[in-house]
Write a protein that holds these residues in place. Structure first.
Motif, PDB file in Angstrom:
ATOM      1  N   ALA A 114       0.846  -1.204   0.000  1.00  0.00           N
ATOM      2  CA  ALA A 114       0.000   0.000   0.000  1.00  0.00           C
ATOM      3  C   ALA A 114       0.871   1.239   0.000  1.00  0.00           C
ATOM      4  CB  ALA A 114      -0.918   0.010   1.217  1.00  0.00           C
ATOM      5  N   THR A 115       0.334   2.314  -0.566  1.00  0.00           N
ATOM      6  CA  THR A 115       1.045   3.589  -0.578  1.00  0.00           C
ATOM      7  C   THR A 115       0.065   4.730  -0.734  1.00  0.00           C
ATOM      8  OG1 THR A 115       2.762   4.887  -1.685  1.00  0.00           O
ATOM      9  CG2 THR A 115       1.393   3.508  -3.085  1.00  0.00           C
ATOM     10  N   ASN A 116       0.430   5.888  -0.174  1.00  0.00           N
ATOM     11  CA  ASN A 116      -0.348   7.100  -0.421  1.00  0.00           C
ATOM     12  C   ASN A 116       0.378   8.014  -1.403  1.00  0.00           C
ATOM     13  OD1 ASN A 116       1.727   8.179   1.069  1.00  0.00           O
ATOM     14  ND2 ASN A 116       0.495   8.640   2.880  1.00  0.00           N
ATOM     15  N   ARG A 117       1.476   7.510  -1.966  1.00  0.00           N
ATOM     16  CA  ARG A 117       2.242   8.281  -2.949  1.00  0.00           C
ATOM     17  C   ARG A 117       1.799   7.949  -4.374  1.00  0.00           C
ATOM     18  NH1 ARG A 117       7.620  10.260  -1.766  1.00  0.00           N
ATOM     19  NH2 ARG A 117       7.988  10.327   0.483  1.00  0.00           N
ATOM     20  N   ASN A 118       2.092   8.867  -5.286  1.00  0.00           N
ATOM     21  CA  ASN A 118       1.897   8.624  -6.718  1.00  0.00           C
ATOM     22  C   ASN A 118       3.136   7.897  -7.221  1.00  0.00           C
ATOM     23  OD1 ASN A 118       1.754   8.717  -9.516  1.00  0.00           O
ATOM     24  ND2 ASN A 118       0.831  10.754  -9.562  1.00  0.00           N
ATOM     25  N   LEU A 119       3.082   6.563  -7.300  1.00  0.00           N
ATOM     26  CA  LEU A 119       4.271   5.792  -7.640  1.00  0.00           C
ATOM     27  C   LEU A 119       4.740   6.049  -9.060  1.00  0.00           C
ATOM     28  CD1 LEU A 119       3.843   2.307  -5.915  1.00  0.00           C
ATOM     29  CD2 LEU A 119       5.010   4.368  -5.120  1.00  0.00           C
ATOM     30  N   GLU A 120       3.808   6.383  -9.952  1.00  0.00           N
ATOM     31  CA  GLU A 120       4.226   6.685 -11.323  1.00  0.00           C
ATOM     32  C   GLU A 120       5.128   7.918 -11.334  1.00  0.00           C
ATOM     33  OE1 GLU A 120       2.273   7.215 -15.797  1.00  0.00           O
ATOM     34  OE2 GLU A 120       0.993   6.815 -14.050  1.00  0.00           O
ATOM     35  N   ALA A 121       4.760   8.933 -10.555  1.00  0.00           N
ATOM     36  CA  ALA A 121       5.598  10.122 -10.454  1.00  0.00           C
ATOM     37  C   ALA A 121       6.909   9.802  -9.757  1.00  0.00           C
ATOM     38  CB  ALA A 121       4.854  11.215  -9.697  1.00  0.00           C
ATOM     39  N   GLU A 122       6.862   8.916  -8.758  1.00  0.00           N
ATOM     40  CA  GLU A 122       8.084   8.522  -8.062  1.00  0.00           C
ATOM     41  C   GLU A 122       9.039   7.798  -9.009  1.00  0.00           C
ATOM     42  OE1 GLU A 122       8.892   9.181  -4.704  1.00  0.00           O
ATOM     43  OE2 GLU A 122       7.196  10.541  -4.978  1.00  0.00           O
ATOM     44  N   VAL A 123       8.489   7.005  -9.931  1.00  0.00           N
ATOM     45  CA  VAL A 123       9.319   6.327 -10.926  1.00  0.00           C
ATOM     46  C   VAL A 123      10.014   7.357 -11.819  1.00  0.00           C
ATOM     47  CG1 VAL A 123       9.258   4.850 -12.982  1.00  0.00           C
ATOM     48  CG2 VAL A 123       8.017   4.168 -10.915  1.00  0.00           C
ATOM     49  N   GLN A 124       9.254   8.349 -12.272  1.00  0.00           N
ATOM     50  CA  GLN A 124       9.812   9.377 -13.149  1.00  0.00           C
ATOM     51  C   GLN A 124      10.919  10.166 -12.455  1.00  0.00           C
ATOM     52  OE1 GLN A 124       6.417  11.674 -14.350  1.00  0.00           O
ATOM     53  NE2 GLN A 124       5.586  10.063 -15.676  1.00  0.00           N
ATOM     54  N   GLN A 125      10.796  10.330 -11.126  1.00  0.00           N
ATOM     55  CA  GLN A 125      11.795  11.089 -10.372  1.00  0.00           C
ATOM     56  C   GLN A 125      12.954  10.209  -9.899  1.00  0.00           C
ATOM     57  OE1 GLN A 125       9.609  12.998  -7.210  1.00  0.00           O
ATOM     58  NE2 GLN A 125       8.114  13.878  -8.647  1.00  0.00           N
ATOM     59  N   GLY A 126      12.894   8.921 -10.223  1.00  0.00           N
ATOM     60  CA  GLY A 126      13.969   8.015  -9.852  1.00  0.00           C
ATOM     61  C   GLY A 126      13.924   7.528  -8.420  1.00  0.00           C
ATOM     62  N   ASN A 127      12.801   7.722  -7.752  1.00  0.00           N
ATOM     63  CA  ASN A 127      12.679   7.304  -6.355  1.00  0.00           C
ATOM     64  C   ASN A 127      12.090   5.908  -6.189  1.00  0.00           C
ATOM     65  OD1 ASN A 127      13.613   9.837  -5.493  1.00  0.00           O
ATOM     66  ND2 ASN A 127      11.538  10.697  -5.588  1.00  0.00           N
ATOM     67  N   PHE A 128      11.540   5.362  -7.282  1.00  0.00           N
ATOM     68  CA  PHE A 128      10.931   4.034  -7.195  1.00  0.00           C
ATOM     69  C   PHE A 128      11.270   3.270  -8.471  1.00  0.00           C
ATOM     70  CE2 PHE A 128       7.644   0.794  -6.732  1.00  0.00           C
ATOM     71  CZ  PHE A 128       7.631   0.601  -5.352  1.00  0.00           C
ATOM     72  N   ARG A 129      11.621   2.007  -8.307  1.00  0.00           N
ATOM     73  CA  ARG A 129      12.042   1.204  -9.455  1.00  0.00           C
ATOM     74  C   ARG A 129      10.872   0.973 -10.409  1.00  0.00           C
ATOM     75  NH1 ARG A 129      16.884  -2.029  -9.073  1.00  0.00           N
ATOM     76  NH2 ARG A 129      15.883  -3.340 -10.675  1.00  0.00           N
ATOM     77  N   GLU A 130      11.124   1.210 -11.671  1.00  0.00           N
ATOM     78  CA  GLU A 130      10.084   1.033 -12.678  1.00  0.00           C
ATOM     79  C   GLU A 130       9.648  -0.413 -12.788  1.00  0.00           C
ATOM     80  OE1 GLU A 130       9.175   2.429 -17.274  1.00  0.00           O
ATOM     81  OE2 GLU A 130      11.257   2.217 -16.589  1.00  0.00           O
TER      82      GLU A 130
END
Length: 465
Positions: free
Chosen positions: A282-298
């Protein structure tokens, strides 16, 4: 079956008269000559209505009303007294009595009150049973909602619960993401096995790896004995990775391997260990945006995204607010063992128009607070504590809601935000310190200290003069 009436009075003539009359009216009648004896009787027997005198021995009728109302809220209570008047009646009803009758009692009046009391009791039971039916119809696990968006989510959860698939649950804080995870677990094929929740944001990377995968003896300083990780603790069950958007990138790679190979490697070990566990995240973050910013693995994002549930914020299904508010009201009154509570029309309107930034969790907490603070049956708007809604500082944003590149952005630390809230409360209350403190949810003395800290005490005192 005839209703049972318990008559409590230290005057034998009174109990005898009431027994004879009520027996002729078709009731089962029991009598005691003290409040203490009445409570002892109720420990072993049922009574539909308690008809009690006010002035008795060490324990009076008002104490009995409170005790019975707390231990047996469905039992109706009628208070008899030759003392007092309207004030006594009001106090008795606030304490939980159904009604009040003055001595010398008129037997037909008692008969009418008993009929009404029993009808009220039956109505409460019917309402409670109806609420149970409604909750069963409009719920999935502990999640509740009548709206189309919630019903669609329930239908999706029902399908996903029957699988062993990994599921990503997205939603704002307070929407009930862990309740979704628990519902998927409890309604699925792994329900008899452990459900293990993990807050990924609460631990640093090194400790998180050891917690999830375990470690062998001597893997690091202090590892005196080998320890199983939470993946192994959740064997054949479900592990819930809450706040997965906060997981360090290095751990994300290791989690991806677990999802693909169904194996873990304890810290310090060179061997893989097979694991049979369902993973919910679960997350309250926008993971797609986190991927674009390099904070989450695509690759991990797309691995999780295959099965995804979005929990809508409360503002997107406001039609559920009255239903949820009433459900929470019944739950909290039962937990606190207080008398029935109802919302005034103004209170319900306030609940329906409030923004609920904290979503369903905030709604539940507000209702709990209102039940605690309310004086009597009706919950007033002031009991909610929603008088003050400061507008949060906002950043210049693009149409997508992200900060505009190249635009100077105002930032705020905690002291700056607190000072603005204090000033706004004083302005809205026209300098009334007690009212401003109530808006902020603090004691007036605390507000005074805050005003002095931020150098606004003199100005506020001038407003008060």
């Amino acid at each position: 079956m005839a209703a049972t009436i318990l008559v409590v009075d230290d005057e034998i003539e009174m109990t005898s008269m009431l027994r004879n009359y009520l027996t002729r009216e078709g009731y089962e009648v029991e009598t005691t000559n003290s409040a203490e004896a009445a409570l002892q009787f109720l420990e072993e027997h049922e009574a539909d209505v308690v008809l009690t005198d006010l002035r008795m021995g060490e324990m009076d009728g008002m104490d009995l009303v409170r005790a019975v109302h707390t231990s047996r809220p469905e039992t109706q209570i009628i208070l008899m007294t030759a003392f007092g008047g309207v004030e006594t009646a009001v106090e008795a009803i606030k304490a939980g009595a159904f009604h009040f009758v003055a001595k010398p009692v008129k037997l037909p009046e008692v008969g009418v009150l008993l009929t009404k009391a029993l009808a009220e009791r039956d109505l409460r039971r019917e309402n409670r049973q109806l609420r149970q039916v409604v909750e069963e119809r409009y719920s999935f696990g502990q999640l509740l909602g009548k709206s189309a968006s919630m019903q669609r989510m329930f239908a999706l959860l029902e399908r996903l619960a029957a699988t062993h698939s990994t599921v990503l649950i997205q939603g704002e804080s307070g929407t009930g993401k862990e309740l979704v995870a628990r519902a998927l677990h409890l309604n699925g094929p792994r329900s008899r096995h452990p459900f293990v929740p993990v807050n990924c944001a609460a631990m640093p990377e090194g400790l998180l790896e050891s917690e999830l995968f375990g470690h062998i003896r001597g893997a690091f300083t202090g590892a005196e004995v080998a320890r199983k990780g939470l993946f192994q603790e959740a064997a054949k069950g479900t592990i819930f990775l809450d706040e997965i958007g906060e997981m360090p990138v290095g751990m994300q790679a290791k989690l991806l391997r677990v999802l693909e190979q169904r194996q873990i490697r304890p810290v310090g070990s060179d061997r893989e260990v097979d694991v049979d566990v369902r993973v919910l995240a679960a997350t309250n973050r926008n993971l797609e945006a986190e991927v674009q910013q390099g904070n989450f693995r695509e690759d991990l994002y797309y691995r999780l995204k295959v099965m995804m549930v979005r929990v809508p914020p409360l503002r997107e299904h406001p039609e559920d607010i009255p239903f949820l508010a009433d459900t929470f009201l019944q739950r909290h009154t039962a937990e606190m063992q207080v008398g029935p509570r109802r919302f005034t029309r103004e209170t319900l309107n306030r609940l329906e128009t409030y923004a609920w930034p904290g979503n369903v969790r905030e709604l539940s907490h507000v209702i709990e607070r209102a039940v605690t603070l309310s004086d009597g049956e009706w919950i007033q708007e002031a009991d909610l504590g929603l008088d003050f809604e400061p507008d949060p500082p906002r950043l210049p944003a693009t149409s997508e809601g992200r900060p505009t590149p190249g635009v100077a952005q105002e930032t705020f630390n905690l002291d700056q935000v607190t000072e603005r809230l204090v000033m706004a409360a004083l302005e809205r209350s026209h300098g009334h310190k007690s009212r401003a403190a109530s808006m902020l949810g603090v004691h007036p003395r605390t507000l005074t200290r805050m005003m002095r800290r931020y150098g606004i005490a003199d100005e506020a005192e001038e407003l008060l003069e």
